[in-house]
Motif scaffolding. Structure first.
Motif, PDB file in Angstrom:
ATOM      1  N   THR A  29       0.806  -1.227   0.000  1.00  0.00           N
ATOM      2  CA  THR A  29       0.000   0.000   0.000  1.00  0.00           C
ATOM      3  C   THR A  29       0.832   1.268   0.000  1.00  0.00           C
ATOM      4  N   GLN A  30       2.113   1.142   0.382  1.00  0.00           N
ATOM      5  CA  GLN A  30       2.956   2.338   0.461  1.00  0.00           C
ATOM      6  C   GLN A  30       4.352   2.043  -0.078  1.00  0.00           C
ATOM      7  N   GLN A  31       4.962   3.039  -0.668  1.00  0.00           N
ATOM      8  CA  GLN A  31       6.313   2.904  -1.182  1.00  0.00           C
ATOM      9  C   GLN A  31       7.303   3.157  -0.053  1.00  0.00           C
ATOM     10  N   ILE A  32       7.576   2.088   0.684  1.00  0.00           N
ATOM     11  CA  ILE A  32       8.509   2.210   1.808  1.00  0.00           C
ATOM     12  C   ILE A  32       9.552   1.102   1.705  1.00  0.00           C
ATOM     13  N   ASP A  33      10.557   1.225   2.532  1.00  0.00           N
ATOM     14  CA  ASP A  33      11.644   0.261   2.512  1.00  0.00           C
ATOM     15  C   ASP A  33      11.139  -1.131   2.920  1.00  0.00           C
ATOM     16  N   THR A  34      11.953  -2.139   2.645  1.00  0.00           N
ATOM     17  CA  THR A  34      11.624  -3.509   3.041  1.00  0.00           C
ATOM     18  C   THR A  34      11.318  -3.568   4.537  1.00  0.00           C
ATOM     19  N   LEU A  35      10.259  -4.280   4.890  1.00  0.00           N
ATOM     20  CA  LEU A  35       9.833  -4.342   6.283  1.00  0.00           C
ATOM     21  C   LEU A  35      10.564  -5.421   7.073  1.00  0.00           C
ATOM     22  N   ASP A  36      10.976  -6.475   6.383  1.00  0.00           N
ATOM     23  CA  ASP A  36      11.676  -7.551   7.073  1.00  0.00           C
ATOM     24  C   ASP A  36      12.352  -8.435   6.025  1.00  0.00           C
ATOM     25  N   SER A  37      13.374  -9.148   6.445  1.00  0.00           N
ATOM     26  CA  SER A  37      14.111  -9.993   5.509  1.00  0.00           C
ATOM     27  C   SER A  37      14.504 -11.301   6.177  1.00  0.00           C
ATOM     28  N   GLY A  95      19.553  -9.530  11.191  1.00  0.00           N
ATOM     29  CA  GLY A  95      19.685  -8.854  12.477  1.00  0.00           C
ATOM     30  C   GLY A  95      19.316  -7.390  12.402  1.00  0.00           C
ATOM     31  N   TYR A  96      19.390  -6.811  11.199  1.00  0.00           N
ATOM     32  CA  TYR A  96      19.048  -5.397  11.012  1.00  0.00           C
ATOM     33  C   TYR A  96      17.620  -5.131  11.454  1.00  0.00           C
ATOM     34  N   PHE A  97      16.714  -6.086  11.173  1.00  0.00           N
ATOM     35  CA  PHE A  97      15.305  -5.888  11.506  1.00  0.00           C
ATOM     36  C   PHE A  97      14.980  -6.323  12.936  1.00  0.00           C
ATOM     37  N   GLN A  98      15.991  -6.771  13.648  1.00  0.00           N
ATOM     38  CA  GLN A  98      15.818  -7.050  15.073  1.00  0.00           C
ATOM     39  C   GLN A  98      16.646  -6.074  15.900  1.00  0.00           C
ATOM     40  N   GLY A 155      24.349  -9.941  11.964  1.00  0.00           N
ATOM     41  CA  GLY A 155      24.129 -10.550  10.655  1.00  0.00           C
ATOM     42  C   GLY A 155      22.791 -11.260  10.570  1.00  0.00           C
ATOM     43  N   TRP A 156      22.838 -12.595  10.435  1.00  0.00           N
ATOM     44  CA  TRP A 156      21.608 -13.387  10.340  1.00  0.00           C
ATOM     45  C   TRP A 156      21.408 -14.204  11.608  1.00  0.00           C
ATOM     46  N   ILE A 157      20.168 -14.190  12.107  1.00  0.00           N
ATOM     47  CA  ILE A 157      19.845 -14.832  13.373  1.00  0.00           C
ATOM     48  C   ILE A 157      18.810 -15.920  13.142  1.00  0.00           C
ATOM     49  N   VAL A 158      19.079 -17.122  13.652  1.00  0.00           N
ATOM     50  CA  VAL A 158      18.135 -18.235  13.507  1.00  0.00           C
ATOM     51  C   VAL A 158      16.891 -17.954  14.350  1.00  0.00           C
ATOM     52  N   VAL A 159      15.718 -17.999  13.707  1.00  0.00           N
ATOM     53  CA  VAL A 159      14.465 -17.760  14.425  1.00  0.00           C
ATOM     54  C   VAL A 159      13.566 -19.002  14.449  1.00  0.00           C
ATOM     55  N   SER A 160      13.917 -20.010  13.633  1.00  0.00           N
ATOM     56  CA  SER A 160      13.114 -21.244  13.618  1.00  0.00           C
ATOM     57  C   SER A 160      13.955 -22.369  13.012  1.00  0.00           C
ATOM     58  N   LYS A 161      13.983 -23.523  13.696  1.00  0.00           N
ATOM     59  CA  LYS A 161      14.776 -24.646  13.208  1.00  0.00           C
ATOM     60  C   LYS A 161      13.918 -25.732  12.579  1.00  0.00           C
ATOM     61  N   GLU A 162      12.613 -25.711  12.856  1.00  0.00           N
ATOM     62  CA  GLU A 162      11.693 -26.674  12.262  1.00  0.00           C
ATOM     63  C   GLU A 162      10.518 -25.924  11.640  1.00  0.00           C
ATOM     64  N   TYR A 163       9.959 -26.493  10.605  1.00  0.00           N
ATOM     65  CA  TYR A 163       8.903 -25.832   9.842  1.00  0.00           C
ATOM     66  C   TYR A 163       7.727 -25.422  10.738  1.00  0.00           C
ATOM     67  N   LEU A 164       7.406 -24.126  10.694  1.00  0.00           N
ATOM     68  CA  LEU A 164       6.294 -23.504  11.429  1.00  0.00           C
ATOM     69  C   LEU A 164       6.477 -23.518  12.954  1.00  0.00           C
ATOM     70  N   ASP A 165       7.674 -23.852  13.425  1.00  0.00           N
ATOM     71  CA  ASP A 165       7.942 -23.807  14.867  1.00  0.00           C
ATOM     72  C   ASP A 165       8.351 -22.384  15.247  1.00  0.00           C
ATOM     73  N   THR A 166       7.591 -21.766  16.140  1.00  0.00           N
ATOM     74  CA  THR A 166       7.872 -20.379  16.540  1.00  0.00           C
ATOM     75  C   THR A 166       8.286 -20.276  18.008  1.00  0.00           C
ATOM     76  N   THR A 225       4.839  -1.541  17.033  1.00  0.00           N
ATOM     77  CA  THR A 225       5.935  -0.640  16.702  1.00  0.00           C
ATOM     78  C   THR A 225       5.469   0.536  15.863  1.00  0.00           C
ATOM     79  N   SER A 226       4.187   0.554  15.499  1.00  0.00           N
ATOM     80  CA  SER A 226       3.664   1.639  14.676  1.00  0.00           C
ATOM     81  C   SER A 226       2.392   2.182  15.289  1.00  0.00           C
ATOM     82  N   ALA A 227       2.130   3.462  15.022  1.00  0.00           N
ATOM     83  CA  ALA A 227       0.944   4.083  15.590  1.00  0.00           C
ATOM     84  C   ALA A 227      -0.306   3.763  14.787  1.00  0.00           C
ATOM     85  N   THR A 228      -0.171   3.236  13.602  1.00  0.00           N
ATOM     86  CA  THR A 228      -1.336   2.963  12.756  1.00  0.00           C
ATOM     87  C   THR A 228      -1.936   1.629  13.122  1.00  0.00           C
TER      88      THR A 228
END
Length: 247
Positions: free
Chosen positions: A127-135, A148-151, A157-168, A178-181
């Motif tokens: 909906t808006q022309q803004i920078d990448t929200l997450d990678s 790590g930039y988005f955390q 650098g890169w941080i492991v957030v899940s080791k098995e499929y759909l495991d959070t 993080t946003s007022a909207t």
């Protein structure tokens, strides 16, 4: 008298022999019966042992079958479909922000295999022309990693957030948005401010002239901020409208 005694002995002998034969028969029958009982007990013991062995084998096979089924149910994260990758990425956002960027039309998840052979996924706003929200990316180990930039940890650098499929289980839910909207996406003014900052720092455009450009005009001229080529195109579009932007 002797003749009488002899006659009695002769007459009683058959009865005596018959009685002995009967006793011997009963004794033999009892012996055979006892032997039969022993054989039957032995047979019963053997049958019980066989039943226990069969049950143990059955339990072992069931355990092996269960382990094999669990192994087969495990998703191969190195061989996912495009939708599976997007759902995995989305699950992180759902846990952290309570937003599903895979199903929410305000977002899009773009996939790209880069030169290192790894599959990358970026979360963008539709909906808006803004920078990448997450990678994100899937590592060579099949783990889902987040930049790590988005955390707020660019040095990691890169941080492991899940080791098995759909495991959070490794993801923590954000305490507050993080946003007022309402949709947790930047407002138009926030997006314009982000664009001004990028144009100034990345393209060297004049900060005062950027500040004088209306937000809607700035956003309309944006070609996107996800790649260097998009940023360069945005700068070119703005310089065409506002030549003073270029020092």
């Amino acid at each position: 008298m002797k003749k009488l005694a002899l006659l009695f002995f002769i007459l009683s002998t058959p009865f005596f022999l018959a009685s002995c034969g009967k006793d011997n028969g009963q004794s033999t029958e009892a012996t055979h019966s006892s032997s039969s009982v022993k054989v039957q007990v032995s047979s019963t013991t053997k049958s019980s042992s066989s039943s226990e062995d069969t049950q143990a084998t059955s339990n072992s096979m069931a355990s092996s079958s269960s382990s094999q089924a669990k192994e087969e149910d495990k998703v191969d994260t190195k061989n996912l479909s495009a939708d599976q990758v997007k759902e995995w990425v989305a699950s992180i956002w759902v846990k952290r922000k309570n937003i599903d960027p895979f199903k929410n039309p305000d977002f899009d998840i773009l996939l790209e295999t880069k030169e290192d052979g790894l599959l990358y996924a970026t979360v963008e706003s539709t909906t808006q022309q803004i920078d990448t929200l997450d990678s994100f990316r899937i590592s060579s180990d099949g783990f889902l990693e987040e930049s790590g930039y988005f955390q707020s940890m660019p040095d990691k650098g890169w941080i492991v957030v899940s080791k098995e499929y759909l495991d959070t289980s490794m993801v923590n839910k954000e305490k507050q948005a993080t946003s007022a909207t309402e949709g947790n996406t930047p407002s138009s003014h926030e997006a314009a401010e982000m664009l001004r900052d990028i144009m100034e720092k990345n393209q060297g455009l004049d900060a005062d002239v950027l500040a004088s450009i209306p937000d809607d005009v700035l956003l309309e001229a944006s070609a996107g901020n996800a790649t260097n080529s998009q940023i360069a195109q945005t700068a070119e579009n703005l310089i065409r409208l506002y030549p003073d932007l270029k020092p």
